[in-house]
Scaffold this motif. Structure first.
Motif, mmCIF file in Angstrom:
data_model
loop_
_atom_site.group_PDB
_atom_site.id
_atom_site.type_symbol
_atom_site.label_atom_id
_atom_site.label_comp_id
_atom_site.label_asym_id
_atom_site.label_seq_id
_atom_site.Cartn_x
_atom_site.Cartn_y
_atom_site.Cartn_z
ATOM 1 N N UNK A 159 -57.018 18.864 -22.478
ATOM 2 C CA UNK A 159 -56.937 18.580 -21.043
ATOM 3 C C UNK A 159 -57.737 17.313 -20.767
ATOM 4 N N UNK A 160 -57.113 16.351 -20.094
ATOM 5 C CA UNK A 160 -57.760 15.081 -19.764
ATOM 6 C C UNK A 160 -57.910 14.997 -18.247
ATOM 7 N N UNK A 161 -59.141 14.812 -17.792
ATOM 8 C CA UNK A 161 -59.442 14.787 -16.367
ATOM 9 C C UNK A 161 -59.976 13.420 -15.967
ATOM 10 N N UNK A 162 -59.392 12.841 -14.936
ATOM 11 C CA UNK A 162 -59.861 11.561 -14.415
ATOM 12 C C UNK A 162 -60.745 11.791 -13.197
ATOM 13 N N UNK A 163 -61.930 11.240 -13.218
ATOM 14 C CA UNK A 163 -62.828 11.306 -12.076
ATOM 15 C C UNK A 163 -62.239 10.500 -10.920
#
Length: 434
Positions: free
Chosen positions: A153-157
């Motif tokens: 899972x890749x999360x962008x701030x």
């Protein structure tokens, strides 16, 4: 919760988005207390980890510029290595669904609506908690990701790092791409302090990947204080340009890779993605890396439609990158810029960065409370000696005026905002000849 709960809820995605836009008294309300409480009520997090069918490796990406391309590269690389990958980014260009991708596809309206129902149910529990549009969207995205049996899972701030809603999840690997001044009303103008805010996504004992060689020292200092192991571009990993656009990668806990194809995105971000994915436990292989780099795409970042180049860059640092890319283009006709910006952005700095590669300008207005009027942009361009040929009330209007006047060897840069680029990408027949 009363039995009538479901009866008064929005039924469609547009209706849910309108609900969240009106719920909270302010659009941006930094802090994690409210969003953390709702996440716990939803059963989304336990001990900082995302709860779902699997326990995925979470990679969180913060920074001023380069976040979107790094997220896209990470997702493409993970998928090419046989991993089920999902991502959360913001903002979107055309459709809200773009913010949540599951194994390469945007989330469906139906899944997002289910997610928003879960957020609303938890939010309304006693005591009721108010959420911003972004907070509700982040919780919905995390719910969708948790339901999808993902490996990565890749999360962008969205804004900053330490107090961003994404930071309720403890990242297994955290990335800071670049640091520059932006969102000064919330983050201030002190680069060292901005660095500390972005580095707030680091966790003790977990890799902190520094994706730029010009980061303020406060980023590495924040990691050292935790402590978190630091992997810095130019030290722990590097990239080297080769002939004919190819490049090589050397990293830690990763094989050296040579003759890699140009992904059409910043190579610093590509190298950062490779290093982060290796630290997340993915065994990189040359064929899979090459395939991912050839296939990755990111709308709105140096995206070409005929004579038109669209880039969402909206601060001087991003504009400088675009200008460098434009310098490499072949000589030809005029170099136009169709510019539309929000009022809280550094228009003068963006114009200064683009001026060396732009000969002619069209200024357009953006709607909404933060939109900057085209006349104000004209003054900013004129103050730096630029030639403005036309003002339009919208990006579509500016493009229509310009389309009728382009020579075959002219090039147009569409820049200044997600809203400017998104409006044209959504416009029928955009990019067709006159």
């Amino acid at each position: 919760m009363p039995d009538t709960f479901s009866n008064d809820l929005p039924k469609t995605l547009p209706a849910w988005l309108a609900h969240w836009e009106q719920l909270h008294p302010v659009g941006i309300d930094m802090g994690l207390a409210r969003v953390s409480e709702v996440a716990e009520r939803m059963g989304l997090i336990r001990g900082g980890r995302l709860q779902g069918e699997r326990s995925p490796q979470v990679i969180t990406v913060a920074g001023t510029n380069g976040k979107g391309s790094t997220v896209a590269l990470l997702a493409s690389l993970a998928h090419a290595h046989g991993k089920r990958a999902g991502s959360y980014t913001s903002p979107h260009l055309i459709h809200y669904n773009e913010r949540v991708t599951l194994d390469g596809e945007p989330a469906s309206d139906a899944l997002l609506v289910q997610g928003f129902v879960q957020v609303e149910k938890a939010r309304r529990a006693v005591p009721e908690i108010s959420l911003t549009y972004f907070e509700a969207g982040t919780l919905c995205a995390l719910w969708c990701l948790a339901q999808s049996a993902l490996d990565v899972v890749v999360l962008e701030v969205g804004l900053g790092g330490r107090l961003d809603a994404v930071n309720i999840i403890d990242a297994d690997v955290a990335i800071v791409t670049t640091i520059a001044q932006d969102h000064a009303g919330f983050l201030g103008n002190d680069i060292a302090q901005i660095g500390r805010e972005k580095a707030g996504i680091f966790r003790a004992g977990r890799p902190a990947v520094l994706g730029s060689q010009t980061l303020p020292s406060s980023v590495a200092e924040t990691a050292a204080a935790l402590p978190a192991p630091v992997y810095a571009l130019g030290e722990a990993f590097s990239r080297t340009p080769l002939e004919h656009g190819a490049w090589s990668f050397q990293g830690s806990s990763a094989p050296s890779l040579t003759a890699l194809p140009d992904p059409g995105l910043p190579l610093d971000n590509a190298a950062t993605a490779l290093q982060a994915l290796a630290l997340a436990g993915v065994e990189l292989t040359p064929p899979a890396v090459a395939a991912a780099l050839e296939q990755v795409s990111l709308p709105g970042r140096m995206q070409w439609r005929g004579q038109w180049c669209l880039d969402v860059g909206h601060n001087p640092h991003a504009a400088a990158y675009v200008a460098e890319r434009f310098k490499a283009l072949p000589e030809g006709g005029r170099r136009w810029c169709l510019l539309g910006m929000l009022d809280d952005k550094d228009a003068a700095g963006v114009i200064a960065a683009l001026k060396p590669v732009i000969s002619d300008w069209v200024c357009v207005s953006l709607d909404g409370p933060r939109g900057r009027d085209a006349d104000a942009l004209v003054n900013d361009v004129a103050a730096q000696g630029g030639r403005v040929h036309h003002c339009a009330g919208s990006p579509e209007g500016g493009a229509e005026w310009l389309r009728e006047r382009l020579a075959d060897d002219d090039i147009v840069l569409v820049a200044g905002s997600f809203f400017t680029v998104g409006a044209l990408l959504a416009a029928p027949h955009f990019g067709s000849s006159g």
